[in-house]
Design a protein around this motif. Structure first.
Motif: not given
Length: 273
Positions: A204-208, A215-218
């Motif tokens: 998830v971190r890599q994609y974002l 983007l915040t609040n993931a």
């Protein structure tokens, strides 16, 4: 109420299912009432349905024209679910009235079939429409932040909240992410929470980092429990909560910036004149 109907690998929004059922009721009524002229009634109803759909889409495009003009190509993408149902119904009824006046089909049978179809659509829509839920089932889901620490939606209170269920392997999730990124930056009066379904923190971190760096609040839902509970495993799905935490609407499927703006307006507190 479930916001979607699942048939094998396919997930249909309930509003589409209601429209299909209403159309089937109208065509069945045409066969029952029309006798030898049943094909004429069916032809009028098919034309009315097409006119209604086009009018409903045009009505939505007019209402959200400020967003559509920023990216005109999205006007052609009907996957976003952008429709103004009452405009479409009015246009369909107007065409049927014209057909009845011109005697393109037997009037009593034609008007009866239209009444049954419209009644099915209106009543079905009311019965299956999302009703405010004071405590959505999603609040009980065990969540984590990107560092693996426990997290909860209860941290987002006091403002209207949008919860987007997504995954990086989901094409429509990826397509709608830029619209959410812009909306989060442009609407500080609304909480946006991006609840990933079943992927690892690193993925998830890599994609974002690559595709939505602002983007915040993931948050993470490692077991994908939210999508099973709220959308019959259909992704993407977006939940809209008012400032009191009540679930006001659920959208299964891709959102454009225009359809997202339309739903944000619906959960904002009314401003006193």
């Amino acid at each position: 109420m479930s916001p979607a109907i699942r048939l094998g690998p396919l997930v249909f929004p309930t509003e589409l299912a209601v429209l299909i059922v209403a159309g089937a009721v109208g065509l069945l009524a045409a066969r029952l009432f029309g006798g030898k002229r049943a094909p004429d009634i069916s032809t009028v109803l098919w034309r009315a349905l097409l006119i209604g759909l086009v009018a409903a889409r045009l009505g939505f495009l007019w209402q959200t024209r400020e967003h559509i003009l920023q990216d005109p190509i999205q006007a052609l993408d009907i996957r976003d679910g952008g429709w103004t149902g009452m405009v479409g119904l009015a246009a369909a009824c107007a065409y049927v009235a014209y057909a009845a006046l011109r005697a393109l089909a037997p009037r009593p049978a034609l008007l009866g079939a239209l009444a049954l179809a419209a009644g099915t659509w209106l009543i079905g829509g009311q019965l299956l429409a999302p009703t405010p839920q004071p405590q959505p089932a999603l609040t009980a889901v065990a969540l984590q932040d990107l560092n693996g620490k426990p997290a909860a939606l209860a941290a987002f209170q006091g403002k209207p909240t949008v919860v987007n269920l997504w995954a990086s392997w989901c094409p429509p999730c990826r397509r709608e992410m830029p619209a959410f990124e812009r909306a989060q930056a442009a609407n500080p009066d609304i909480h946006f929470v991006f609840l990933n379904q079943g992927e690892t923190p690193d993925a998830v971190r890599q994609y974002l980092d690559q595709h939505a760096p602002s983007l915040t609040n993931a948050l993470l839902d490692p077991a994908g429990e939210a999508s099973r509970t709220m959308s019959n495993r259909g992704l993407p799905a977006t939940l809209f909560l008012d400032a009191d935490g009540r679930l006001m609407d659920v959208r299964v499927g891709e959102l454009s910036s225009a359809t997202l703006a339309q739903r944000l307006d619906a959960i904002r507190p009314a401003v006193a004149p």
